[in-house]
Scaffold this motif. Structure first.
Motif, short mmCIF file in Angstrom:
data_model
loop_
_atom_site.label_atom_id
_atom_site.label_comp_id
_atom_site.label_asym_id
_atom_site.label_seq_id
_atom_site.Cartn_x
_atom_site.Cartn_y
_atom_site.Cartn_z
N GLU A 1 0.69 -1.28 -0.17
CA GLU A 1 0.29 0.00 0.16
C GLU A 1 0.68 1.29 0.20
OE1 GLU A 1 -2.68 0.01 3.36
OE2 GLU A 1 -3.86 -1.71 2.41
N ARG A 2 2.08 1.19 0.49
CA ARG A 2 3.03 2.37 0.47
C ARG A 2 4.01 2.55 -0.78
NH1 ARG A 2 0.30 1.84 4.60
NH2 ARG A 2 0.24 2.12 6.83
N ARG B 1 -0.45 -0.95 -6.03
CA ARG B 1 -0.31 0.40 -5.93
C ARG B 1 0.19 0.96 -7.09
NH1 ARG B 1 1.91 4.86 -1.54
NH2 ARG B 1 1.55 6.64 -2.94
N GLY B 2 1.39 0.42 -7.45
CA GLY B 2 2.16 0.80 -8.68
C GLY B 2 1.18 0.33 -9.89
N PHE C 1 -6.97 -1.30 -2.38
CA PHE C 1 -7.94 -2.08 -1.65
C PHE C 1 -8.33 -1.63 -0.28
CE2 PHE C 1 -5.69 -4.75 -4.55
CZ PHE C 1 -6.59 -5.08 -5.51
N LEU C 2 -9.49 -1.13 0.10
CA LEU C 2 -9.94 -0.63 1.36
C LEU C 2 -10.45 -1.74 2.12
CD1 LEU C 2 -10.84 2.89 0.08
CD2 LEU C 2 -8.59 2.14 0.99
#
Length: 59
Positions: free
Chosen positions: A31-32, A52-53, A58-59
């Motif tokens: 996520e980071r 992310r990339g 996804f939450l």
């Protein structure tokens, strides 16, 4: 540590298929960061995008 992939979903996987594992520690790396480095021994063997990339979340 990850749970092994077992059962019929795992039976259909082939070399090169993407499988998303959630990082179990260190603050959800995928996520980071936009990519991760794959390491064998003392060298980086590949750099791969995280979700992310690839513009996903996804939450």
């Amino acid at each position: 540590m990850q749970t092994p992939l077992l059962g019929s979903p795992a039976d259909d996987l082939r070399i090169g298929d993407k499988v998303w594992f959630r990082h179990a520690k260190a603050g959800e790396l995928c996520e980071r960061f936009e990519s991760l480095h794959l390491v064998e021994g003392d060298r980086i063997t590949a750099t791969v995008p995280t979700y992310r990339g690839e513009g996903r979340t996804f939450l």
